[in-house]
Design an enzyme around this catalytic site. Sequence first.
Site, PDB file in Angstrom:
ATOM      1  CD  GLU B  52      -1.742  -2.322   1.748  1.00 24.31           C
ATOM      2  OE1 GLU B  52      -0.550  -2.563   2.043  1.00 24.31           O
ATOM      3  OE2 GLU B  52      -2.669  -3.142   1.953  1.00 24.31           O
ATOM      4  CG  PHE B 114      -9.525  -9.133  11.749  1.00 21.27           C
ATOM      5  CD1 PHE B 114      -8.272  -9.541  12.196  1.00 21.27           C
ATOM      6  CD2 PHE B 114      -9.809  -9.195  10.391  1.00 21.27           C
ATOM      7  CE1 PHE B 114      -7.322 -10.013  11.305  1.00 21.27           C
ATOM      8  CE2 PHE B 114      -8.862  -9.663   9.491  1.00 21.27           C
ATOM      9  CZ  PHE B 114      -7.613 -10.073   9.946  1.00 21.27           C
ATOM     10  CD  GLN B 115      -7.174  -6.947   7.946  1.00 20.54           C
ATOM     11  OE1 GLN B 115      -8.089  -6.726   7.159  1.00 20.54           O
ATOM     12  NE2 GLN B 115      -6.011  -7.468   7.562  1.00 20.54           N
ATOM     13  CE  LYS B 164     -17.295  -6.087   3.869  1.00 17.97           C
ATOM     14  NZ  LYS B 164     -16.817  -7.404   4.340  1.00 17.97           N
ATOM     15  CG  MET B 472      22.875  11.935   2.713  1.00 17.29           C
ATOM     16  SD  MET B 472      24.095  13.026   1.927  1.00 17.29           S
ATOM     17  CE  MET B 472      23.099  13.797   0.640  1.00 17.29           C
TER      18      MET B 472
END
Lengths: 166, 559
Positions: B52, B114-115, B164, B472
């Site tokens: 993502e 969940f999630q 949802k 760097m």
Amino acid sequence: MKHTLAILVENKPGVLTRVAGLFSRRGFNIESLAVGVTENKDISRITILVSGDDNILEQVEKQLNKLIDVIRVSDIPADESVNRELALIKVGVDTTTRAEVMQIVDIFRAKIVDVGIKSLVIEVTGDESKINAMEQLLRQFGIKEMVRTGKIAMNRGAKLVQSEKR
Amino acid sequence: MTKQKMSGARAVIESLHCENVEVIFGYPGGQVLPLYDELYDADVRHILVRHEQAAAHAADGYARATGKAGVCLATSGPGATNLVTGIATAYMDSVPMIAITGQVPRPLIGYDAFQEANITGITLPITKHNYLVQDAKDIPRIFKEAFYIAQTGRPGPVLIDIPKDTQIEVIDFEYPQEVKLRGYKPTYAGNEQQIKKAASLIVKAEKPIFYVGGGIIFSKAAEELRTLAETILAPVTTTLMGMSAFPTAHPLSVGMLGMHGTRYANYAVQESDLIIAVGVRFDDRVTGKISAFAPNAKIIHIDIDPAEISKNVRVDIPIVGDAKNVLKSLTKYIKIEQAKTDGWIKKIEAWKKEYPLTYKKDKLLRPQYVVEQISEICPDAIIVTEVGQNQMWAAQFFNYKTPGTFISSGGLGTMGYGFPAAIGAKVGKPESTVIDISGDGSFQMNSQELATVVQEDIPVIVAILNNGFLGMVRQWQELFFDRRYSSTCVENSVDFVKLAQAYGALGLRATRKSEVKDVIEEAVASKRPTVIDFVVEREENVSPMVPAGAAINEILDLE
């Protein structure tokens, strides 16, 4: 320097988090805070007491104005405004001290809102210094519990804090 | 428009149509199933990334290349939190972006479902604004507002979190014609009085300099900048974000200023009597020690964001407005018969001759040479960079001509940005050659996107300046930590050619100067996603350099 900011915001969930979060994130310190709805039910007014120099204040105002839900920010000058806080103070008393406490309450034009055998609950409104003075005087009797609201403020005279931005 | 009955998910797709969104970058998951079901036969192109974070960077790269808001999509919880780095990157660089996330159904919010992650809370400090959809019927209004907020004023990312159950609920869809936001009214026209004052300072100045940044590119003000600079004959220095806003080869260009800026840009700023700052924010990488910054200069600061005015440096004449508008009206007020800047320009010319931006030109394959060759072979390419040495060399040694052809994570400095951002840029500008100038460290942060470019046939070129170091950081360790290379050696981590081939992309390698031109030409001609492994000198430094906290004229030349 202390400044009192009146912030008109959309009356929506999460707006207080946005405002308060901005203060902590940018390292500005909130000394007191009060929130409530205004004459328009879609708009809430947050009163924040913030300390800092003019540069800090300028940044606070500009950053607040960047929040989409902030409608208007205005600095309420101390000498041209009415400022109030409210405190509830629970003081321990017995038969020998009750009268003296009630006298102090009278002098401060405060109110006794609950009476118990061993305590009184006093309601006092006023500016910060009045409430501080009252607290000082009551301390000798034993303050068992105290709760103070944040400060609220309003301009004197015809001057308004209105929702039309700038 | 008549009202139509449809699901919340369909309403999201319809809203995207109404905003003329052609492509979104995303990754599916449990809480966006209804949305993905709608996408299955929608005529919005969906590009499936492999992480993502890449969706957010790709949307960002798309936005910077096209000027239109980029859109990314992820599921709740880990999907949403994986977007965070990309959103923060876009926020720091003022990039218009819409991030759409799924959320657990409303009755489960707050129960550690969940999630579940509180993504509006998490992204509060890194979005211009964000929304949690509480009621499906708000979807059209929220999308209208989100696109408006993201693309107007100082642009920025806006996140929309969609539970949802609101995606399934049926609503009457009607897309609003206009937005009503009483708390948001960006200023576009500059204050006329301030502009006049600025003009009178400009006319009097003997050593003026333009200090310009990303604001010029977002406001498409490069033409106005050039006209004004040529009228008053003043040099132009750009920030990293402003690279490509002014042609590198223009005689008035002094290149980049600040930590890895040119000596002559930094000298010119320090000696100037007037700084005309446009679309910049006086970042610490630019100003160095702030109390020693441009001690003799008056400052005119033009910016669309009032909060940037006098944030880091006190300015004399602030002008809040859109760069293009303000520069245009400023030019109207300037009447110059004979520019007073002759002596100033001569002095700068002399500095340019004395302290050119250069590197050791020997037989060895040095990274700067690779960038110069890319510049020569692909002069019209869109250059995207990763972060670190590769980024600085890309800024220093490519000859930029067209505004918006340099895309880089300036503010946040996000390693792993370049490759996915290049994907977004290529999707937005398919006719352009898009090259990610990369490091071997940064590339490995999002190399999984090779799968995306092969599957979607997005022919970007990744040019890895491979020195086997996190270069760097190694450079700072060399200079400030006694060459103790703690955790910066990443030599032989992977064979990049085989890695590219494993995904089905073209993998090329150059280890000698003589091979550089050929591999670049081969990559361009292949029209395939390509990774080129340039095995370069390992301990090359980015030079010159102003140490952090020093004044910008206290410059070190590094071997």
